[in-house]
Design a protein around this motif. Structure first.
Motif, PDB file in Angstrom:
ATOM      1  N   PRO A  26     -48.424-118.049  11.265  1.00  0.00           N
ATOM      2  CA  PRO A  26     -48.205-117.921  12.707  1.00  0.00           C
ATOM      3  C   PRO A  26     -48.714-119.119  13.497  1.00  0.00           C
ATOM      4  O   PRO A  26     -48.227-119.375  14.604  1.00  0.00           O
ATOM      5  CB  PRO A  26     -48.978-116.644  13.066  1.00  0.00           C
ATOM      6  CG  PRO A  26     -49.952-116.432  11.959  1.00  0.00           C
ATOM      7  CD  PRO A  26     -49.326-117.011  10.732  1.00  0.00           C
ATOM      8  N   ASP A  27     -49.664-119.843  12.919  1.00  0.00           N
ATOM      9  CA  ASP A  27     -50.200-121.051  13.562  1.00  0.00           C
ATOM     10  C   ASP A  27     -50.235-122.163  12.515  1.00  0.00           C
ATOM     11  O   ASP A  27     -51.242-122.342  11.827  1.00  0.00           O
ATOM     12  CB  ASP A  27     -51.595-120.778  14.115  1.00  0.00           C
ATOM     13  CG  ASP A  27     -52.165-121.953  14.916  1.00  0.00           C
ATOM     14  OD1 ASP A  27     -51.610-123.069  14.806  1.00  0.00           O
ATOM     15  OD2 ASP A  27     -53.152-121.746  15.632  1.00  0.00           O
ATOM     16  N   PRO A  28     -49.137-122.916  12.371  1.00  0.00           N
ATOM     17  CA  PRO A  28     -49.101-123.959  11.333  1.00  0.00           C
ATOM     18  C   PRO A  28     -50.205-124.998  11.470  1.00  0.00           C
ATOM     19  O   PRO A  28     -50.693-125.525  10.462  1.00  0.00           O
ATOM     20  CB  PRO A  28     -47.720-124.593  11.520  1.00  0.00           C
ATOM     21  CG  PRO A  28     -46.898-123.541  12.193  1.00  0.00           C
ATOM     22  CD  PRO A  28     -47.850-122.812  13.080  1.00  0.00           C
ATOM     23  N   ALA A  29     -50.620-125.294  12.688  1.00  0.00           N
ATOM     24  CA  ALA A  29     -51.683-126.284  12.890  1.00  0.00           C
ATOM     25  C   ALA A  29     -53.008-125.782  12.329  1.00  0.00           C
ATOM     26  O   ALA A  29     -53.769-126.546  11.725  1.00  0.00           O
ATOM     27  CB  ALA A  29     -51.812-126.617  14.373  1.00  0.00           C
ATOM     28  N   LEU A  30     -53.304-124.489  12.551  1.00  0.00           N
ATOM     29  CA  LEU A  30     -54.524-123.921  11.984  1.00  0.00           C
ATOM     30  C   LEU A  30     -54.476-123.970  10.466  1.00  0.00           C
ATOM     31  O   LEU A  30     -55.471-124.340   9.812  1.00  0.00           O
ATOM     32  CB  LEU A  30     -54.689-122.472  12.454  1.00  0.00           C
ATOM     33  CG  LEU A  30     -55.851-121.699  11.807  1.00  0.00           C
ATOM     34  CD1 LEU A  30     -57.185-122.281  12.232  1.00  0.00           C
ATOM     35  CD2 LEU A  30     -55.775-120.203  12.166  1.00  0.00           C
ATOM     36  N   ALA A  31     -53.346-123.587   9.872  1.00  0.00           N
ATOM     37  CA  ALA A  31     -53.224-123.607   8.418  1.00  0.00           C
ATOM     38  C   ALA A  31     -53.451-125.018   7.878  1.00  0.00           C
ATOM     39  O   ALA A  31     -54.177-125.208   6.888  1.00  0.00           O
ATOM     40  CB  ALA A  31     -51.851-123.087   7.997  1.00  0.00           C
ATOM     41  N   ALA A  32     -52.849-126.019   8.510  1.00  0.00           N
ATOM     42  CA  ALA A  32     -53.008-127.398   8.047  1.00  0.00           C
ATOM     43  C   ALA A  32     -54.453-127.853   8.185  1.00  0.00           C
ATOM     44  O   ALA A  32     -54.996-128.538   7.303  1.00  0.00           O
ATOM     45  CB  ALA A  32     -52.073-128.317   8.830  1.00  0.00           C
ATOM     46  N   ALA A  33     -55.111-127.475   9.286  1.00  0.00           N
ATOM     47  CA  ALA A  33     -56.504-127.865   9.484  1.00  0.00           C
ATOM     48  C   ALA A  33     -57.397-127.248   8.410  1.00  0.00           C
ATOM     49  O   ALA A  33     -58.317-127.904   7.897  1.00  0.00           O
ATOM     50  CB  ALA A  33     -56.968-127.434  10.874  1.00  0.00           C
ATOM     51  N   ARG A  34     -57.112-126.000   8.047  1.00  0.00           N
ATOM     52  CA  ARG A  34     -57.940-125.356   7.027  1.00  0.00           C
ATOM     53  C   ARG A  34     -57.670-125.939   5.644  1.00  0.00           C
ATOM     54  O   ARG A  34     -58.582-126.027   4.819  1.00  0.00           O
ATOM     55  CB  ARG A  34     -57.709-123.845   7.060  1.00  0.00           C
ATOM     56  CG  ARG A  34     -58.347-123.219   8.291  1.00  0.00           C
ATOM     57  CD  ARG A  34     -58.266-121.707   8.343  1.00  0.00           C
ATOM     58  NE  ARG A  34     -59.158-121.202   9.393  1.00  0.00           N
ATOM     59  CZ  ARG A  34     -59.356-119.923   9.679  1.00  0.00           C
ATOM     60  NH1 ARG A  34     -58.704-118.992   8.991  1.00  0.00           N
ATOM     61  NH2 ARG A  34     -60.189-119.570  10.636  1.00  0.00           N
ATOM     62  N   VAL A  35     -56.443-126.343   5.380  1.00  0.00           N
ATOM     63  CA  VAL A  35     -56.167-127.029   4.118  1.00  0.00           C
ATOM     64  C   VAL A  35     -56.954-128.332   4.051  1.00  0.00           C
ATOM     65  O   VAL A  35     -57.507-128.682   2.997  1.00  0.00           O
ATOM     66  CB  VAL A  35     -54.657-127.277   3.951  1.00  0.00           C
ATOM     67  CG1 VAL A  35     -54.391-128.241   2.799  1.00  0.00           C
ATOM     68  CG2 VAL A  35     -53.935-125.963   3.700  1.00  0.00           C
ATOM     69  N   ARG A  36     -57.027-129.051   5.161  1.00  0.00           N
ATOM     70  CA  ARG A  36     -57.826-130.287   5.182  1.00  0.00           C
ATOM     71  C   ARG A  36     -59.291-129.991   4.870  1.00  0.00           C
ATOM     72  O   ARG A  36     -59.949-130.749   4.138  1.00  0.00           O
ATOM     73  CB  ARG A  36     -57.704-130.973   6.543  1.00  0.00           C
ATOM     74  CG  ARG A  36     -56.359-131.640   6.779  1.00  0.00           C
ATOM     75  CD  ARG A  36     -56.397-132.526   8.029  1.00  0.00           C
ATOM     76  NE  ARG A  36     -55.108-133.185   8.202  1.00  0.00           N
ATOM     77  CZ  ARG A  36     -54.094-132.674   8.898  1.00  0.00           C
ATOM     78  NH1 ARG A  36     -54.244-131.498   9.502  1.00  0.00           N
ATOM     79  NH2 ARG A  36     -52.953-133.320   8.998  1.00  0.00           N
ATOM     80  N   GLN A  37     -59.806-128.890   5.416  1.00  0.00           N
ATOM     81  CA  GLN A  37     -61.183-128.523   5.113  1.00  0.00           C
ATOM     82  C   GLN A  37     -61.370-128.236   3.623  1.00  0.00           C
ATOM     83  O   GLN A  37     -62.332-128.666   2.997  1.00  0.00           O
ATOM     84  CB  GLN A  37     -61.570-127.279   5.913  1.00  0.00           C
ATOM     85  CG  GLN A  37     -61.641-127.487   7.417  1.00  0.00           C
ATOM     86  CD  GLN A  37     -61.816-126.175   8.162  1.00  0.00           C
ATOM     87  OE1 GLN A  37     -61.941-125.103   7.567  1.00  0.00           O
ATOM     88  NE2 GLN A  37     -61.817-126.243   9.494  1.00  0.00           N
TER      89      GLN A  37
END
Length: 404
Positions: free
Chosen positions: A386-397
């Protein structure tokens, strides 16, 4: 959105550009209520308490996040299959934790008006270093204890396959005796669960034989001997042809719930001789998309439970939505299949349903970083977040923790 550099199985990094906008199916539900033509359960994962240890007994859960996820499933019109293998039964979630989960989730289901079934097994029985210090009477008693908890909580039971029974049963007659005893005692219809050894190697030879034809005959004999006591059967053998053959042999009024996370679109869509309902672990991460897809069958399947919805409208739309999810599901459930829960919990974290990627029993470490990265990519490609930006940020983490 900037590129992500994801690790492959060959240890090389490759560039991936994440989605920038959520897909239409990734948001809040647009249609209230449950699908009309299929009964659909998502086997739900549990959210660990990240401030407790993997060795804690009973298993330490984050109850607020765990129950919130069940409300998410109900909000999309899906039922919850509780305290089953997706919830790490026998892989981190002990019986004491499962019993509390059943009580809390059943109460939540009543408050929310949600459909729920709960797993009944024998996992309070523990083997020792000297073998299996229990017999069929102990196994019956263990099943009865758990069945009582589920029924007292006001939920329908799923009689799960028992490692203890698989270990001590001498042949089909022992399965007939144990299951017959339980079905006679159950206050209402139950779901019988046949879980294959790809999900749990300890269940090899269940129903008294490694010959699947012979095992199927015993399974059907149990059902036929107790009319009105079996709501349905959940088949988790990852063999679409065998499931179709078995569901055609079921007595009238007994549903087949597919547990085949490799072939679910074709099995749920069905044919002119019938279809499968669903009780699937993969519908945990796929919930919004799966609910949207299954509702399309309502428009195309006007003959109740007797048909397969073979028209061009609903079935075509259903397959168009659900077929692209199979690559992700097959990746999550790849060998060793029993560790599929790791990918399920990863996707829940990336989707924002929980604040951390930690699992009961430390099983967040059960899959490699390339496996997790591929799960993210496949999920993002089908618009699951639902929030692709959040998912990408967490993958970076996550990549940073692994030194990438």
């Amino acid at each position: 959105m900037t590129l992500l550099h994801l690790p492959s199985e060959s240890r090389e990094l490759y560039a991936y550009r994440p989605r920038t906008e959520p897909a239409a199916h990734a948001g809040a539900p647009t249609t209230p209520g449950e699908p009309r033509r299929r009964v659909v359960y998502a086997a739900a994962h549990v959210v660990a308490d990240p401030f407790r240890t993997a060795a804690d007994r009973p298993a330490a859960l984050d109850w607020e996040a765990t129950l919130a996820f069940r409300r998410h499933l109900w909000s999309h019109g899906l039922g919850v299959a509780e305290a089953m293998d997706t919830a790490q039964r026998g892989m981190g979630l002990d019986w004491a934790g499962a019993a509390e989960l059943i009580r809390r989730s059943s109460a939540e289901a009543r408050a929310e008006g949600g459909r729920i079934v709960c797993g009944v097994s024998t996992d309070q029985l523990r083997p020792t270093g000297f073998g299996h210090p229990y017999d069929l009477a102990d196994i019956r008693a263990a099943y009865e204890e758990q069945l009582a908890v589920v029924e007292e909580a006001g939920s329908r039971a799923v009689l799960m396959a028992s490692r203890a029974l698989a270990a001590v049963a001498k042949g089909p007659e022992d399965y007939l005796e144990v299951y017959g005893h339980l079905l006679r005692q159950a206050t209402g219809p139950v779901v019988l669960h046949w879980l294959g050894p790809m999900f749990d190697p300890a269940l090899e030879g269940y129903w008294g034989s490694t010959d699947l034809d012979a095992a199927t005959d015993t399974f059907l004999e149990v059902i036929a001997a107790h009319p009105g006591k079996v709501d349905g059967v959940k088949i988790s053998l990852l063999d679409a042809g065998r499931e179709v053959e078995l569901r055609r042999r079921l007595p009238d009024g007994v549903r087949c719930y597919t547990g085949d996370d490799f072939h679910y679109p074709e099995l749920i869509a069905g044919d002119d001789r019938g279809f499968s309902h669903a009780l699937l672990g993969v519908f945990d991460p796929l919930a919004p998309l799966a609910a949207r897809a299954v509702r399309l069958l309502d428009d195309d399947d006007d003959d109740g439970d007797s048909g397969g919805g073979t028209g061009t409208g609903g079935v075509a739309g259903f397959r168009a939505l659900l077929d692209p999810t199979v690559e992700l599901s097959r990746h999550l459930f790849g060998a060793p299949t029993r560790h599929y829960k790791t990918g399920v919990v990863l996707l829940a974290w990336l989707a924002g349903h929980q604040s951390h990627f930690t699992m009961v029993g430390g099983l967040h470490s059960a899959r490699s970083l390339p496996h997790l990265a591929r799960a993210y990519e496949l999920a993002d490609r089908i618009g699951l977040f639902p929030d692709p930006a959040l998912a990408a940020a967490r993958v970076r983490q996550l990549l940073s923790v692994y030194g990438v």
